[in-house]
Design a protein around this motif. Sequence first.
Motif, PDB file in Angstrom:
ATOM      1  N   UNK A   3      19.059 -33.714  29.012  1.00 18.18           N
ATOM      2  CA  UNK A   3      20.250 -34.379  29.523  1.00 18.18           C
ATOM      3  C   UNK A   3      19.874 -35.772  30.028  1.00 18.18           C
ATOM      4  N   UNK A   4      20.682 -36.767  29.680  1.00 17.26           N
ATOM      5  CA  UNK A   4      20.522 -38.113  30.241  1.00 17.26           C
ATOM      6  C   UNK A   4      21.448 -38.244  31.450  1.00 17.26           C
ATOM      7  N   UNK A   5      20.901 -38.725  32.544  1.00 17.13           N
ATOM      8  CA  UNK A   5      21.667 -38.934  33.770  1.00 17.13           C
ATOM      9  C   UNK A   5      21.678 -40.431  34.079  1.00 17.13           C
ATOM     10  N   UNK A   6      22.866 -40.971  34.332  1.00 17.82           N
ATOM     11  CA  UNK A   6      23.007 -42.411  34.508  1.00 17.82           C
ATOM     12  C   UNK A   6      23.876 -42.709  35.724  1.00 17.82           C
ATOM     13  N   UNK A   7      23.385 -43.602  36.571  1.00 16.61           N
ATOM     14  CA  UNK A   7      24.162 -44.116  37.695  1.00 16.61           C
ATOM     15  C   UNK A   7      24.393 -45.602  37.473  1.00 16.61           C
ATOM     16  N   UNK A   8      25.635 -46.048  37.669  1.00 16.64           N
ATOM     17  CA  UNK A   8      25.988 -47.457  37.500  1.00 16.64           C
ATOM     18  C   UNK A   8      26.721 -47.942  38.742  1.00 16.64           C
ATOM     19  N   UNK A   9      26.082 -48.859  39.455  1.00 13.95           N
ATOM     20  CA  UNK A   9      26.655 -49.429  40.672  1.00 13.95           C
ATOM     21  C   UNK A   9      27.163 -48.334  41.609  1.00 13.95           C
ATOM     22  N   UNK A  10      26.389 -47.283  41.730  1.00 15.09           N
ATOM     23  CA  UNK A  10      26.810 -46.079  42.447  1.00 15.09           C
ATOM     24  C   UNK A  10      26.781 -46.289  43.958  1.00 15.09           C
ATOM     25  N   UNK A  11      27.836 -45.842  44.618  1.00 11.91           N
ATOM     26  CA  UNK A  11      27.894 -45.833  46.074  1.00 11.91           C
ATOM     27  C   UNK A  11      28.099 -44.420  46.573  1.00 11.91           C
ATOM     28  N   UNK A  12      27.327 -44.013  47.580  1.00 12.08           N
ATOM     29  CA  UNK A  12      27.395 -42.647  48.101  1.00 12.08           C
ATOM     30  C   UNK A  12      27.362 -42.671  49.621  1.00 12.08           C
ATOM     31  N   UNK A  13      28.044 -41.714  50.227  1.00  8.83           N
ATOM     32  CA  UNK A  13      28.018 -41.595  51.678  1.00  8.83           C
ATOM     33  C   UNK A  13      29.297 -40.982  52.182  1.00  8.83           C
ATOM     34  N   UNK A  14      29.671 -41.374  53.398  1.00  9.15           N
ATOM     35  CA  UNK A  14      30.895 -40.893  54.026  1.00  9.15           C
ATOM     36  C   UNK A  14      31.752 -42.100  54.392  1.00  9.15           C
ATOM     37  N   UNK A  15      33.048 -41.923  54.544  1.00  9.83           N
ATOM     38  CA  UNK A  15      33.908 -43.063  54.857  1.00  9.83           C
ATOM     39  C   UNK A  15      33.388 -43.849  56.058  1.00  9.83           C
ATOM     40  N   UNK A  16      33.138 -45.120  55.836  1.00  9.70           N
ATOM     41  CA  UNK A  16      32.631 -45.966  56.903  1.00  9.70           C
ATOM     42  C   UNK A  16      31.145 -45.849  57.153  1.00  9.70           C
ATOM     43  N   UNK A  17      30.475 -44.932  56.443  1.00 12.30           N
ATOM     44  CA  UNK A  17      29.041 -44.720  56.647  1.00 12.30           C
ATOM     45  C   UNK A  17      28.334 -44.601  55.293  1.00 12.30           C
ATOM     46  N   UNK A  18      28.192 -45.712  54.584  1.00 10.52           N
ATOM     47  CA  UNK A  18      27.518 -45.652  53.277  1.00 10.52           C
ATOM     48  C   UNK A  18      26.046 -45.297  53.436  1.00 10.52           C
ATOM     49  N   UNK A  19      25.551 -44.474  52.522  1.00  8.62           N
ATOM     50  CA  UNK A  19      24.137 -44.099  52.512  1.00  8.62           C
ATOM     51  C   UNK A  19      23.405 -44.871  51.419  1.00  8.62           C
ATOM     52  N   UNK A  20      24.011 -44.934  50.240  1.00  7.22           N
ATOM     53  CA  UNK A  20      23.459 -45.685  49.119  1.00  7.22           C
ATOM     54  C   UNK A  20      24.544 -46.559  48.527  1.00  7.22           C
ATOM     55  N   UNK A  21      24.153 -47.711  48.004  1.00 13.74           N
ATOM     56  CA  UNK A  21      25.127 -48.608  47.397  1.00 13.74           C
ATOM     57  C   UNK A  21      24.455 -49.340  46.242  1.00 13.74           C
ATOM     58  N   UNK A  22      25.245 -49.681  45.253  1.00 16.58           N
ATOM     59  CA  UNK A  22      24.749 -50.477  44.137  1.00 16.58           C
ATOM     60  C   UNK A  22      23.600 -49.842  43.374  1.00 16.58           C
ATOM     61  N   UNK A  23      23.596 -48.517  43.290  1.00 15.15           N
ATOM     62  CA  UNK A  23      22.491 -47.819  42.625  1.00 15.15           C
ATOM     63  C   UNK A  23      22.684 -47.872  41.112  1.00 15.15           C
ATOM     64  N   UNK A  24      21.705 -48.437  40.434  1.00 16.44           N
ATOM     65  CA  UNK A  24      21.652 -48.416  38.974  1.00 16.44           C
ATOM     66  C   UNK A  24      20.391 -47.652  38.576  1.00 16.44           C
ATOM     67  N   UNK A  25      20.580 -46.580  37.827  1.00 20.95           N
ATOM     68  CA  UNK A  25      19.443 -45.722  37.485  1.00 20.95           C
ATOM     69  C   UNK A  25      19.751 -44.990  36.192  1.00 20.95           C
ATOM     70  N   UNK A  26      18.758 -44.917  35.323  1.00 15.68           N
ATOM     71  CA  UNK A  26      18.913 -44.185  34.071  1.00 15.68           C
ATOM     72  C   UNK A  26      17.734 -43.232  33.923  1.00 15.68           C
ATOM     73  N   UNK A  27      18.029 -41.945  33.875  1.00 16.87           N
ATOM     74  CA  UNK A  27      17.007 -40.909  33.709  1.00 16.87           C
ATOM     75  C   UNK A  27      17.087 -40.421  32.272  1.00 16.87           C
TER      76      UNK A  27
END
Length: 241
Positions: A3-27
């Motif tokens: 399986x290929x896994x791809x993140x593009x400009x990914x943002x993760x976290x909770x409202x008002x509390x971002x944990x990750x932002x702008x993640x670009x990654x290709x597995x």
Amino acid sequence: MTLRLTARNLGLGHPGHPVLHGVDLDVGPGEVLTVVGPSGGGKSTLLRALAGLLRPDAGELLADGEPVLGPGADRALVFQDDGLLPWRTVRRNVELPLAVRRVPRSLRDAPAAEWIGRVGLDGLADRLPRELSGGQRQRVQLARALVGEPRAVLMDEPFGALDAQTRAAMQRLLLAVWERQRCTVVFVTHDVDEALLLGDRIAVLGGGTVAAVHEVPYPRDGARRTDTAVLALRERILAAL
């Protein structure tokens, strides 16, 4: 299939509390990507998103080009805490993913027995988790993750609580299984040496994003751990952390 896994400009976290932002990654399919970063830097958050347990706040997350909308049988998650059901035997814990998919019991026994043997637990199928060592419990968790033939395995510091000898044995077991299965693996660890040993590439998290991705010289070649190129990469990653 892998399986290929791809993140593009990914943002993760909770409202008002971002944990990750702008993640670009290709597995890539069949790749072992190890992920390192500071404590609280978002390693587990990224892994849970890849597993479909956490929806992105921004950007997109894809599996073979299709949006990841939730958990799926194509992705298996392995935790540091083995999460075995204490009332189920080794055999019944291993076959659990098949039972969840409503595979008839008559068709579950053979693959469960095969994986119990492949992780080195022959003769222990009828034991309960409380009768196992920590390393044995992690072997059960690995067998449970793989019995359903996932295309990607997502591992969240699975060997972090083990003693050094057991940890080395589990690393060898994982590599032996991967050589045979060739599924895609994303392996989160706080141990740079473990990341260098297991990975084709290492993603370094920092500043709330993927700060760098490094190719590993001589991946999975334990005899080359003291090579100049490997040691130089180790120092670069440690300095970044």
